[in-house]
Design a protein around this motif. Structure first.
Motif, short mmCIF file in Angstrom:
data_model
loop_
_atom_site.label_atom_id
_atom_site.label_comp_id
_atom_site.label_asym_id
_atom_site.label_seq_id
_atom_site.Cartn_x
_atom_site.Cartn_y
_atom_site.Cartn_z
N CYS A 54 0.84 -1.21 0.00
CA CYS A 54 0.00 0.00 0.00
C CYS A 54 0.87 1.25 0.00
N LEU A 55 1.97 1.21 0.76
CA LEU A 55 2.87 2.36 0.81
C LEU A 55 3.54 2.57 -0.55
N ALA A 56 3.86 1.46 -1.21
CA ALA A 56 4.45 1.59 -2.54
C ALA A 56 3.47 2.24 -3.51
N ASP A 57 2.19 1.88 -3.38
CA ASP A 57 1.17 2.50 -4.23
C ASP A 57 1.08 3.99 -3.96
N GLN A 58 1.18 4.38 -2.67
CA GLN A 58 1.12 5.79 -2.33
C GLN A 58 2.31 6.55 -2.91
N SER A 59 3.49 5.92 -2.87
CA SER A 59 4.68 6.57 -3.42
C SER A 59 4.51 6.84 -4.90
N ALA A 60 3.97 5.83 -5.62
CA ALA A 60 3.81 5.97 -7.07
C ALA A 60 2.80 7.05 -7.43
N SER A 61 1.74 7.16 -6.61
CA SER A 61 0.67 8.10 -6.95
C SER A 61 0.95 9.52 -6.50
N THR A 62 1.75 9.67 -5.44
CA THR A 62 2.00 11.01 -4.89
C THR A 62 3.36 11.58 -5.25
N GLY A 63 4.29 10.68 -5.66
CA GLY A 63 5.64 11.15 -5.96
C GLY A 63 6.48 11.32 -4.72
N VAL A 64 5.93 11.03 -3.54
CA VAL A 64 6.66 11.14 -2.28
C VAL A 64 7.12 9.76 -1.88
N ASN A 65 8.41 9.60 -1.62
CA ASN A 65 8.95 8.30 -1.29
C ASN A 65 8.68 7.99 0.18
N VAL A 66 7.56 7.25 0.43
CA VAL A 66 7.23 6.89 1.81
C VAL A 66 7.70 5.49 2.13
N VAL A 67 8.21 4.76 1.12
CA VAL A 67 8.62 3.38 1.35
C VAL A 67 9.91 3.31 2.15
N ASP A 68 10.81 4.28 1.91
CA ASP A 68 12.12 4.23 2.55
C ASP A 68 12.06 4.54 4.05
N SER A 69 10.99 5.17 4.50
CA SER A 69 10.87 5.49 5.92
C SER A 69 10.48 4.23 6.69
N ASP A 70 10.93 4.14 7.93
CA ASP A 70 10.62 2.98 8.76
C ASP A 70 9.23 3.16 9.36
N PRO A 71 8.26 2.30 9.04
CA PRO A 71 6.89 2.46 9.55
C PRO A 71 6.80 2.49 11.06
N ILE A 72 7.62 1.69 11.74
CA ILE A 72 7.55 1.65 13.20
C ILE A 72 7.95 2.98 13.80
N ASP A 73 8.90 3.70 13.15
CA ASP A 73 9.30 5.02 13.64
C ASP A 73 8.14 6.01 13.55
N ALA A 74 7.36 5.91 12.47
CA ALA A 74 6.21 6.80 12.32
C ALA A 74 5.19 6.55 13.42
N VAL A 75 4.99 5.28 13.76
CA VAL A 75 4.05 4.94 14.83
C VAL A 75 4.53 5.48 16.17
N LYS A 76 5.82 5.31 16.43
CA LYS A 76 6.36 5.77 17.71
C LYS A 76 6.33 7.29 17.83
N ARG A 77 6.58 7.98 16.71
CA ARG A 77 6.51 9.45 16.75
C ARG A 77 5.08 9.91 17.06
N LYS A 78 4.12 9.27 16.43
CA LYS A 78 2.72 9.64 16.68
C LYS A 78 2.34 9.33 18.12
N ALA A 79 2.79 8.20 18.63
CA ALA A 79 2.50 7.84 20.01
C ALA A 79 3.09 8.85 20.98
N MET A 80 4.29 9.32 20.69
CA MET A 80 4.94 10.32 21.55
C MET A 80 4.16 11.63 21.52
N ASP A 81 3.62 11.97 20.36
CA ASP A 81 2.87 13.22 20.23
C ASP A 81 1.60 13.21 21.09
N ILE A 82 0.91 12.08 21.13
CA ILE A 82 -0.38 12.06 21.82
C ILE A 82 -0.29 11.62 23.28
N SER A 83 0.87 11.13 23.70
CA SER A 83 1.00 10.63 25.08
C SER A 83 0.61 11.66 26.14
#
Length: 278
Positions: A54-83
């Protein structure tokens, strides 16, 4: 083996209170440890997995490379924001029991630095194992339901927990009231996917498991509807442009859960501010 309601009650009374509820430290670098006497461990690591198609599909459609980012890091950043807004409130995941809900619960606990529990596992531990708890359920359904309530009562008195709650949690008004001590999220997984268990996504659903899950779903549906928010795999797949629900990752689901929790805490804060006198 004969299981009595009294023996389960005695065992159960000391099961959850062995844990010392951790204090809420939004800026803490590491999670507080459980007492050495507890058999329940904090989720401390998460296996890095391949990027979702799904992330690969998003990269192709938006031109933004979201595949190279680590998904778990994104989850942890969001968790830190709302804690800070969560203030240690526990999270109860309801819905038919399946590996998707379990994996999601463990990931949320790790990311939020919470403790993870499965309420059905606690009941089984109190009764002496899965065979024993099934014997209790068949021999004395009232005692079994009382044990479900006792588990929720003890868990709801604590903070900083992610709990995968069994269907008994939504099948009585008493248990539903206990869920109000935290935030309840319905993880809506299609039965045909849940019935595959943790087998590869190419496998066929188990007919026996499907029938059991369907019966449980129909009995618990009204209770699921009382949850504070709903995370639907079908809706998330549509949102992310995934044609195959099996390709959704725990990280993608966790991000959606955290976004819903953020909305709920924001609304609660607005209501509290609106109720203050001028």
């Amino acid at each position: 083996m004969e299981i009595s309601a009294a023996s389960v009650s005695l065992t159960f009374s000391g099961l959850v209170p062995r844990l010392h509820p951790p204090l809420f430290y939004p800026q803490a670098r590491s999670a507080p440890l459980l007492s050495s006497s507890s058999s329940v461990k904090l989720i401390s690591s998460h296996r890095r997995i391949a990027p979702s198609p799904c992330l690969a599909d998003q990269s192709a459609s938006t031109g933004v490379n979201v595949v190279d980012s680590d998904p778990i890091d994104a989850v942890k950043r969001k968790a830190m924001d709302i804690s800070p807004q969560l203030k240690g409130a526990s999270i109860f995941l309801v819905g038919v029991n399946n590996h998707i809900k379990t994996n999601l619960g463990k990931l949320l606990a790790e990311s939020l630095r919470y403790y993870y529990f499965d309420s059905d596992n606690l009941i089984a531990e109190a009764a002496g194992g899965n065979t024993s708890v099934q014997a209790l359920k068949e021999a004395d359904e009232k005692a079994f339901k009382e044990s479900e309530t006792e588990v929720l009562k003890q868990l709801s008195s604590m903070g900083r927990l992610v709990v995968c709650a069994g269907d008994g949690a939504v099948q009585s008004l008493t248990n539903l009231a206990l869920l109000r001590h935290g935030i309840s999220i319905w993880i809506d997984v299609p039965l045909e996917i849940a019935a595959k268990g943790d087998a590869p996504f190419s496998s066929e659903p188990s007919p026996e498991l499907y029938d059991a899950l369907k019966a449980s779903y129909e009995k618990s549906r009204k209770g699921y509807d009382t949850a504070d928010a709903v995370i639907s795999l079908e809706r998330i797949a549509t949102k992310l442009g995934c044609e195959d629900l099996d390709t959704l990752t725990s990280e993608e689901l966790a991000l959606e859960v955290l976004k819903e929790i953020e909305k709920l805490t924001r609304v609660k804060k607005m209501m509290e501010e609106a109720s203050r006198p001028f």
